[in-house]
Design a protein around this motif. Structure first.
Motif, PDB file in Angstrom:
ATOM      1  N   TYR A  31      -1.457  52.952  52.600  1.00 28.95           N
ATOM      2  CA  TYR A  31      -2.150  53.399  51.432  1.00 28.95           C
ATOM      3  C   TYR A  31      -2.134  52.618  50.031  1.00 28.95           C
ATOM      4  CZ  TYR A  31      -2.091  58.356  53.947  1.00 28.95           C
ATOM      5  OH  TYR A  31      -2.434  59.593  54.428  1.00 28.95           O
ATOM      6  N   MET A  33      -2.983  52.001  46.473  1.00 29.37           N
ATOM      7  CA  MET A  33      -3.126  52.440  44.946  1.00 29.37           C
ATOM      8  C   MET A  33      -2.812  50.795  44.205  1.00 29.37           C
ATOM      9  SD  MET A  33      -2.998  55.494  46.073  1.00 29.37           S
ATOM     10  CE  MET A  33      -2.399  56.898  44.690  1.00 29.37           C
ATOM     11  N   ILE A  38       1.722  51.248  49.780  1.00 26.18           N
ATOM     12  CA  ILE A  38       2.563  52.529  50.546  1.00 26.18           C
ATOM     13  C   ILE A  38       2.651  52.269  51.852  1.00 26.18           C
ATOM     14  CG2 ILE A  38       2.965  55.081  50.335  1.00 26.18           C
ATOM     15  CD1 ILE A  38       1.774  55.030  47.757  1.00 26.18           C
ATOM     16  N   ALA A  40       3.021  54.692  54.556  1.00 25.18           N
ATOM     17  CA  ALA A  40       3.400  56.440  54.942  1.00 25.18           C
ATOM     18  C   ALA A  40       4.530  56.191  56.137  1.00 25.18           C
ATOM     19  CB  ALA A  40       2.697  56.389  54.885  1.00 25.18           C
ATOM     20  N   ALA A  59      12.986  64.009  54.847  1.00 27.32           N
ATOM     21  CA  ALA A  59      13.206  63.790  53.435  1.00 27.32           C
ATOM     22  C   ALA A  59      11.686  64.756  52.458  1.00 27.32           C
ATOM     23  CB  ALA A  59      14.007  62.558  52.129  1.00 27.32           C
ATOM     24  N   SER A  60      11.043  64.656  51.247  1.00 26.13           N
ATOM     25  CA  SER A  60      10.355  64.816  50.878  1.00 26.13           C
ATOM     26  C   SER A  60       9.595  62.982  50.911  1.00 26.13           C
ATOM     27  CB  SER A  60      10.125  64.795  49.305  1.00 26.13           C
ATOM     28  OG  SER A  60       8.601  65.551  49.348  1.00 26.13           O
ATOM     29  N   GLY A  61       8.324  62.718  51.717  1.00 25.25           N
ATOM     30  CA  GLY A  61       8.234  61.580  50.965  1.00 25.25           C
ATOM     31  C   GLY A  61       7.866  61.032  52.332  1.00 25.25           C
ATOM     32  N   SER A  62       8.835  61.440  53.095  1.00 24.65           N
ATOM     33  CA  SER A  62       9.566  60.153  54.144  1.00 24.65           C
ATOM     34  C   SER A  62       8.023  60.156  55.611  1.00 24.65           C
ATOM     35  CB  SER A  62      10.482  61.138  55.232  1.00 24.65           C
ATOM     36  OG  SER A  62      10.408  62.462  55.861  1.00 24.65           O
ATOM     37  N   GLY A  63       7.248  60.890  55.116  1.00 26.01           N
ATOM     38  CA  GLY A  63       6.274  60.578  56.130  1.00 26.01           C
ATOM     39  C   GLY A  63       5.852  61.308  57.485  1.00 26.01           C
ATOM     40  N   LYS A  64       6.497  62.801  57.047  1.00 20.20           N
ATOM     41  CA  LYS A  64       5.766  63.506  58.394  1.00 20.20           C
ATOM     42  C   LYS A  64       4.283  64.171  58.413  1.00 20.20           C
ATOM     43  CE  LYS A  64       9.047  66.171  55.734  1.00 20.20           C
ATOM     44  NZ  LYS A  64       9.576  65.879  55.043  1.00 20.20           N
ATOM     45  N   SER A  65       4.400  64.610  57.615  1.00 20.79           N
ATOM     46  CA  SER A  65       3.001  64.789  57.187  1.00 20.79           C
ATOM     47  C   SER A  65       1.746  64.006  57.470  1.00 20.79           C
ATOM     48  CB  SER A  65       2.402  65.491  55.858  1.00 20.79           C
ATOM     49  OG  SER A  65       3.531  66.737  55.774  1.00 20.79           O
ATOM     50  N   THR A  66       1.917  63.169  56.999  1.00 21.36           N
ATOM     51  CA  THR A  66       1.178  61.789  57.685  1.00 21.36           C
ATOM     52  C   THR A  66       1.390  61.267  59.327  1.00 21.36           C
ATOM     53  OG1 THR A  66       1.108  60.257  55.524  1.00 21.36           O
ATOM     54  CG2 THR A  66       1.095  58.988  57.631  1.00 21.36           C
ATOM     55  N   HIS A 215      12.693  70.538  56.708  1.00 17.42           N
ATOM     56  CA  HIS A 215      13.174  70.131  55.091  1.00 17.42           C
ATOM     57  C   HIS A 215      14.863  70.610  55.506  1.00 17.42           C
ATOM     58  CE1 HIS A 215       9.959  69.863  52.295  1.00 17.42           C
ATOM     59  NE2 HIS A 215      10.593  68.505  52.717  1.00 17.42           N
TER      60      HIS A 215
HETATM   61  N1  LIG Z   1      -3.764  60.505  50.839  1.00 12.54           N
HETATM   62  C1  LIG Z   1      -3.040  59.148  49.987  1.00 12.54           C
HETATM   63  N2  LIG Z   1      -2.855  58.641  49.920  1.00 12.54           N
HETATM   64  C2  LIG Z   1      -1.484  58.201  49.088  1.00 12.54           C
HETATM   65  N3  LIG Z   1      -0.260  57.402  49.377  1.00 12.54           N
HETATM   66  C3  LIG Z   1      -0.296  58.768  50.462  1.00 12.54           C
HETATM   67  C4  LIG Z   1      -0.565  59.883  50.433  1.00 12.54           C
HETATM   68  N4  LIG Z   1      -0.918  60.632  51.582  1.00 12.54           N
HETATM   69  C5  LIG Z   1       0.836  60.318  51.822  1.00 12.54           C
HETATM   70  N5  LIG Z   1       1.118  59.460  50.859  1.00 12.54           N
HETATM   71  C6  LIG Z   1       2.842  59.068  50.678  1.00 12.54           C
HETATM   72  O1  LIG Z   1       3.021  58.596  52.026  1.00 12.54           O
HETATM   73  C7  LIG Z   1       3.323  58.523  51.999  1.00 12.54           C
HETATM   74  C8  LIG Z   1       4.669  59.636  52.785  1.00 12.54           C
HETATM   75  O2  LIG Z   1       4.062  60.919  52.622  1.00 12.54           O
HETATM   76  P1  LIG Z   1       3.797  62.035  53.683  1.00 12.54           P
HETATM   77  O3  LIG Z   1       2.886  63.589  52.818  1.00 12.54           O
HETATM   78  O4  LIG Z   1       3.530  62.066  54.913  1.00 12.54           O
HETATM   79  O5  LIG Z   1       5.598  62.932  53.323  1.00 12.54           O
HETATM   80  P2  LIG Z   1       6.536  64.509  53.897  1.00 12.54           P
HETATM   81  O6  LIG Z   1       7.594  63.556  55.020  1.00 12.54           O
HETATM   82  O7  LIG Z   1       5.472  64.978  54.758  1.00 12.54           O
HETATM   83  O8  LIG Z   1       6.632  64.545  52.675  1.00 12.54           O
HETATM   84  P3  LIG Z   1       6.765  66.586  52.077  1.00 12.54           P
HETATM   85  O9  LIG Z   1       7.732  66.603  53.071  1.00 12.54           O
HETATM   86  O10 LIG Z   1       7.046  66.346  51.159  1.00 12.54           O
HETATM   87  O11 LIG Z   1       5.225  66.635  52.437  1.00 12.54           O
HETATM   88  C9  LIG Z   1       4.449  59.894  50.521  1.00 12.54           C
HETATM   89  O12 LIG Z   1       4.728  57.874  49.586  1.00 12.54           O
HETATM   90  C10 LIG Z   1       3.036  59.609  50.350  1.00 12.54           C
HETATM   91  O13 LIG Z   1       2.805  59.760  48.796  1.00 12.54           O
END
Ligand SMILES: Nc1ncnc2c1ncn2[C@@H]1O[C@H](COP(=O)(O)OP(=O)(O)OP(=O)(O)O)[C@@H](O)[C@H]1O
Length: 251
Positions: A31, A33, A38, A40, A59-66, A215
């Protein structure tokens, strides 16, 4: 799936092993910004096999949801390929991705996203109306133990019950893959375990690949495989010798 580009699966049946249903190769997602980029996801290689229960831990922000969103066709990677059976999802147009999601993917999110003005049964039926070989909506509610509550509206159900309706809705289309993003994140300990029991049951009975983001490391024990993700990369994959029952977990 006709509009999706196809790819030969010939090289993937390695040593007589079952071919993977999903093959992700060098998958990256960035992404921008302003000045900052970033990453992901960075270079994810992953195979997913039929019927398996996978926990995605990081961990939070590690990329799981992506990663989950890319698997589910909600998002596209910036680089790499995602192949489902013999369909290259990265080559699919928007219509092809919509059809892939509608026909093959079940989603369960932390917050249940039920339609408040529809009953439990109607929420499930909404999905079965547009699926190819759906279950009877009542059968889906029976699987999650909520047939007696079929005429109740979401506001008349507890959080755990609403999540079970959301699971019924996700499985009623008989998906090939069930993607669950923090499905117990909003629930207390006991209710969370009940929802995990339902996920374990539907995975066992329907055979959909089930991917659960959490988590909570304790949940890993119920998986066939545990995938650790950190800073957008897979840092390890463990295979459990046996799956623990959700009732055996504690945290
Ligand atoms: N639409 C977006 N625009 C910019 N950055 C994004 C976007 N979606 C995710 N990110 C960034 O990509 C990285 C991975 O995000 P992701 O949501 O996949 O993490 P996660 O492991 O699912 O976190 P959590 O457990 O907090 O949900 C993070 O740094 C997040 O800020």
């Amino acid at each position: 799936m006709k509009a999706l580009a196809t790819k030969s699966a010939g090289s993937d049946v390695a040593n007589g092993r079952e071919a993977a249903l999903f093959r992700l190769r060098h998958v990256g997602k960035s992404y921008r910004m302003g000045e900052i980029e970033i990453h992901a996801l960075a270079g994810v290689d992953l195979d997913l096999f039929g019927r398996e229960f996978v926990v995605l831990l990081g961990a939070s922000g590690s990329g799981k949801s992506t990663l989950l969103n890319i698997l589910g066709g909600l998002d596209r990677p910036s680089t790499g390929t995602v192949v489902y059976r013999d369909h290259d999802l990265t080559q699919a147009d928007d219509e092809g991705l919509t059809r892939y999601r509608r026909e093959h993917v079940g989603f369960v999110f932390q917050f249940y996203n039920l339609i408040p003005s529809l009953t439990a049964l109607e929420n499930v039926a909404l999905v079965t109306e547009i699926a190819i070989q759906p279950m009877d909506p009542l059968q889906a509610l029976e699987m999650v133990g909520l047939a007696p509550r079929k005429n109740h509206f979401p506001a008349q159900l507890s959080g755990g019950e609403q999540q079970r309706v959301a699971i019924a809705r996700a499985i009623a289309k008989r998906p090939d893959i069930l993607l669950c993003d923090e499905p117990t994140g909003a629930l207390d300990y006991k209710t969370g375990k009940l929802v995990l029991e339902v996920l374990e049951l539907v995975n066992r009975e329907l055979g959909a690949i089930t991917v659960v983001i959490t988590h909570n490391a304790a949940i890993s024990a119920m998986a066939d495989r545990v995938i650790h993700i950190s800073s957008g990369a897979i840092t390890g994959i463990e295979r459990n010798a046996a799956r623990a029952r959700p009732s055996e977990l504690s945290w």
